[in-house]
Write an enzyme that holds these catalytic residues in place. Structure first.
Site, PDB file in Angstrom:
ATOM      1  N   ARG A 148      -7.734  -0.878  -6.893  1.00  0.00           N
ATOM      2  CA  ARG A 148      -7.940   0.319  -6.060  1.00  0.00           C
ATOM      3  C   ARG A 148      -8.013   1.543  -6.981  1.00  0.00           C
ATOM      4  O   ARG A 148      -7.138   1.728  -7.829  1.00  0.00           O
ATOM      5  CB  ARG A 148      -6.795   0.511  -5.044  1.00  0.00           C
ATOM      6  CG  ARG A 148      -6.722  -0.586  -3.997  1.00  0.00           C
ATOM      7  CD  ARG A 148      -5.807  -0.206  -2.850  1.00  0.00           C
ATOM      8  NE  ARG A 148      -6.472   0.686  -1.909  1.00  0.00           N
ATOM      9  CZ  ARG A 148      -5.827   1.311  -0.906  1.00  0.00           C
ATOM     10  NH1 ARG A 148      -4.527   1.163  -0.757  1.00  0.00           N
ATOM     11  NH2 ARG A 148      -6.490   2.075  -0.070  1.00  0.00           N
TER      12      ARG A 148
ATOM     13  N   GLN B 168      -2.844   2.703   9.787  1.00  0.00           N
ATOM     14  CA  GLN B 168      -1.524   2.833   9.145  1.00  0.00           C
ATOM     15  C   GLN B 168      -0.561   3.669   9.999  1.00  0.00           C
ATOM     16  O   GLN B 168       0.643   3.436   9.991  1.00  0.00           O
ATOM     17  CB  GLN B 168      -1.668   3.485   7.759  1.00  0.00           C
ATOM     18  CG  GLN B 168      -2.293   2.600   6.709  1.00  0.00           C
ATOM     19  CD  GLN B 168      -3.800   2.788   6.634  1.00  0.00           C
ATOM     20  OE1 GLN B 168      -4.444   3.154   7.605  1.00  0.00           O
ATOM     21  NE2 GLN B 168      -4.370   2.523   5.478  1.00  0.00           N
TER      22      GLN B 168
ATOM     23  N   ASN C 211      -5.976  12.158  -0.033  1.00  0.00           N
ATOM     24  CA  ASN C 211      -5.079  11.383   0.831  1.00  0.00           C
ATOM     25  C   ASN C 211      -5.963  10.619   1.808  1.00  0.00           C
ATOM     26  O   ASN C 211      -7.198  10.735   1.791  1.00  0.00           O
ATOM     27  CB  ASN C 211      -4.088  12.306   1.555  1.00  0.00           C
ATOM     28  CG  ASN C 211      -2.976  11.515   2.227  1.00  0.00           C
ATOM     29  OD1 ASN C 211      -2.373  10.624   1.606  1.00  0.00           O
ATOM     30  ND2 ASN C 211      -2.701  11.782   3.482  1.00  0.00           N
ATOM     31  N   LYS C 212      -5.344   9.838   2.658  1.00  0.00           N
ATOM     32  CA  LYS C 212      -6.070   8.998   3.602  1.00  0.00           C
ATOM     33  C   LYS C 212      -7.193   9.736   4.317  1.00  0.00           C
ATOM     34  O   LYS C 212      -7.000  10.888   4.714  1.00  0.00           O
ATOM     35  CB  LYS C 212      -5.062   8.425   4.607  1.00  0.00           C
ATOM     36  CG  LYS C 212      -5.620   7.523   5.670  1.00  0.00           C
ATOM     37  CD  LYS C 212      -6.477   6.386   5.142  1.00  0.00           C
ATOM     38  CE  LYS C 212      -5.796   5.543   4.083  1.00  0.00           C
ATOM     39  NZ  LYS C 212      -6.741   4.684   3.334  1.00  0.00           N
TER      40      LYS C 212
ATOM     41  N   ASP D 265      -2.422  10.738  -2.639  1.00  0.00           N
ATOM     42  CA  ASP D 265      -2.716   9.640  -3.572  1.00  0.00           C
ATOM     43  C   ASP D 265      -3.034  10.136  -4.973  1.00  0.00           C
ATOM     44  O   ASP D 265      -2.879   9.405  -5.942  1.00  0.00           O
ATOM     45  CB  ASP D 265      -3.874   8.794  -3.041  1.00  0.00           C
ATOM     46  CG  ASP D 265      -3.401   7.938  -1.887  1.00  0.00           C
ATOM     47  OD1 ASP D 265      -3.324   8.459  -0.756  1.00  0.00           O
ATOM     48  OD2 ASP D 265      -3.055   6.767  -2.130  1.00  0.00           O
TER      49      ASP D 265
ATOM     50  N   ARG E  98       0.845  -1.189   0.000  1.00  0.00           N
ATOM     51  CA  ARG E  98       0.000   0.000   0.000  1.00  0.00           C
ATOM     52  C   ARG E  98       0.885   1.246   0.000  1.00  0.00           C
ATOM     53  O   ARG E  98       2.086   1.174   0.162  1.00  0.00           O
ATOM     54  CB  ARG E  98      -0.951  -0.003   1.206  1.00  0.00           C
ATOM     55  CG  ARG E  98      -0.200  -0.256   2.502  1.00  0.00           C
ATOM     56  CD  ARG E  98      -0.732   0.461   3.663  1.00  0.00           C
ATOM     57  NE  ARG E  98      -0.685   1.883   3.528  1.00  0.00           N
ATOM     58  CZ  ARG E  98       0.434   2.625   3.660  1.00  0.00           C
ATOM     59  NH1 ARG E  98       1.625   2.061   3.893  1.00  0.00           N
ATOM     60  NH2 ARG E  98       0.386   3.944   3.543  1.00  0.00           N
ATOM     61  N   GLY E  99       0.190   2.417  -0.151  1.00  0.00           N
ATOM     62  CA  GLY E  99       0.936   3.664  -0.326  1.00  0.00           C
ATOM     63  C   GLY E  99       1.045   3.877  -1.829  1.00  0.00           C
ATOM     64  O   GLY E  99       1.462   2.953  -2.556  1.00  0.00           O
ATOM     65  N   ALA E 100       0.675   5.088  -2.282  1.00  0.00           N
ATOM     66  CA  ALA E 100       0.532   5.310  -3.721  1.00  0.00           C
ATOM     67  C   ALA E 100       1.766   4.891  -4.547  1.00  0.00           C
ATOM     68  O   ALA E 100       1.652   4.080  -5.475  1.00  0.00           O
ATOM     69  CB  ALA E 100       0.160   6.771  -3.970  1.00  0.00           C
TER      70      ALA E 100
HETATM   71  O1  MRU Z   1      -4.946   3.179   1.895  1.00  0.00           O
HETATM   72  P1  MRU Z   1      -3.472   3.436   1.899  1.00  0.00           P
HETATM   73  O2  MRU Z   1      -2.796   2.965   3.126  1.00  0.00           O
HETATM   74  O3  MRU Z   1      -2.817   2.936   0.636  1.00  0.00           O
HETATM   75  O4  MRU Z   1      -3.376   5.022   1.873  1.00  0.00           O
HETATM   76  C1  MRU Z   1      -2.107   5.592   1.772  1.00  0.00           C
HETATM   77  C2  MRU Z   1      -2.087   7.058   1.899  1.00  0.00           C
HETATM   78  O5  MRU Z   1      -3.090   7.711   2.019  1.00  0.00           O
HETATM   79  C3  MRU Z   1      -0.726   7.692   1.783  1.00  0.00           C
HETATM   80  O6  MRU Z   1      -0.677   8.872   2.511  1.00  0.00           O
HETATM   81  C4  MRU Z   1      -0.436   7.997   0.317  1.00  0.00           C
HETATM   82  O7  MRU Z   1      -0.614   6.868  -0.469  1.00  0.00           O
HETATM   83  C5  MRU Z   1       0.943   8.519   0.116  1.00  0.00           C
HETATM   84  S1  MRU Z   1       2.183   7.292   0.322  1.00  0.00           S
HETATM   85  C6  MRU Z   1       3.647   8.037  -0.003  1.00  0.00           C
END
Ligand code: MRU
Length: 346
Positions: free
Chosen positions: A89, A196, A247-248, A237, A46-48
């Site tokens: 996703r 997270q 973002n999250k 994201d 996970r994480g963009a």
């Molecule tokens: O659902 P996730 O855990 O993939 O969400 C991740 C985020 O919101 C991060 O802040 C984003 O992807 C940036 S990662 C460098």
């Protein structure tokens, strides 16, 4: 341990299963398209940026397994697999961005033969990975220029090495500064419902020896009011052309609070997270996830009536008016973002 590891010779792809952290540091192998889809969907990776890098290597693995010699049919099958992974996703643009780079590489070299195309796909995936390492390093340097020794920084979710490669984005300046002997006091929101912040951010920073304090999401106001926060650093994201960014879930509430207290909010991300096709945040598709993540996950017993309605959006959009700067590998963009973001692509 690298969060994503591809053994080119053996054509084997491994990821650190982030859903098991912090209790278990375990690598798992991704072999089939279904395993890859599930790994992304279930946030094992996970994480963009990390999703994009992983998806690129997934295409390497799958391409070499396609048992079709005819170029056009091979390409159609590769595109079908890329489309399947892309549907796992919707919000982080890095996923479709990386898959597009991979399918375009195959398409423009399809007459060179399957073996050559597979080699070029491996080169492209490695390039995507290497570029991300460089971008994170550069983002970290620019981000570090925004804070000083001793500052308090609040972060939400996880935008560290696990979510990217090496330093990360929002955690990059903190990790780079710490390497240089600077001290920060970091407050990590736990990040309901998938934690997270608790499971990954506090784990990464604590392991790196950074002074990190974990708080529940609803405590951000208190630490800001106490005067403990000098800046908010978060990842992203998808950034729209006008600077709105997804973002999250919970990021927007943090930004609104920060505005009230006069604390600058920065989002840090590579240019691969900018999507100029989205004019504003209203164009960004927000993923909705399983209600059980709120009701039962991480609890011994369900913590809500079984049939109760739940709303579980995984991301929210922070309006550009709340953002003091967008930190990319090419520099720090300031308002008006429509102009400063467009300039990055000139
Ligand atoms: O659902 P996730 O855990 O993939 O969400 C991740 C985020 O919101 C991060 O802040 C984003 O992807 C940036 S990662 C460098």
């Amino acid at each position: 341990m690298d969060n994503i590891r591809y053994d080119r010779q053996a054509n084997e792809l491994y990821i650190v299963d982030q859903s098991l952290l912090p209790n278990e540091e375990k690598e798992i192998r991704l072999q089939s398209a279904d395993e890859m889809y599930d790994a992304i969907k279930l946030l094992k990776v996970r994480g963009a940026p990390a999703i994009g890098i992983c998806a690129a290597y997934c295409i390497c693995v799958l391409a070499r397994e396609i048992d079709i010699d005819d170029g056009k049919s091979f390409l159609n099958e590769l595109k079908r697999l890329a489309g399947y992974l892309n549907s796992s996703r919707p919000t982080a643009v890095n996923l479709s961005w990386a898959l597009k780079r991979m399918t375009e590489t195959a398409e423009s070299n399809i007459f060179s033969g399957k073996d050559k195309v597979c080699e070029l796909l491996c080169d492209e995936a490695r390039a995507i990975h290497d570029e991300d390492i460089e971008m994170c390093r550069s983002i970290s340097k620019y981000g570090l220029s925004l804070v000083k020794d001793g500052d308090g920084i609040l972060t939400h979710c996880n935008a560290g090495p696990l979510a990217t490669s090496r330093y990360g984005t929002a955690l990059g300046p903190i990790l780079l500064g710490s390497e240089r002997g600077m001290k920060f006091r970091v407050f990590a929101d736990e990040t309901r419902p998938l934690l997270q912040g608790a499971r990954l951010t506090s784990y990464e920073l604590y392991k790196a020896g950074v002074d990190v304090t974990l708080i529940c999401d609803n405590m951000a106001n208190t630490v800001m009011k106490n005067g403990w926060i000098d800046a908010v650093f978060v990842g992203c994201d998808r950034i729209a052309a006008n600077g709105d960014f997804a973002n999250k879930i919970g990021t927007c509430a943090v930004a609104i609070l920060a505005k009230y207290y006069g604390i600058p909010v920065y989002t840090l991300g590579p240019t691969s997270t900018i999507d100029l096709n989205c004019k504003t945040g209203a164009d960004i598709v927000i993923e909705e996830r399983d209600p059980d993540e709120i009701k039962t996950k991480f609890y011994e017993k369900p913590m809500a009536p079984e049939g109760v309605k739940c709303f579980n959006p995984a991301f929210d959009v922070t309006d550009h008016s709340l953002v003091a700067g967008i930190v990319t590998q090419k520099g720090i963009c300031r308002p008006p973002y429509t102009e400063s973001l467009a300039k990055l692509f000139e």
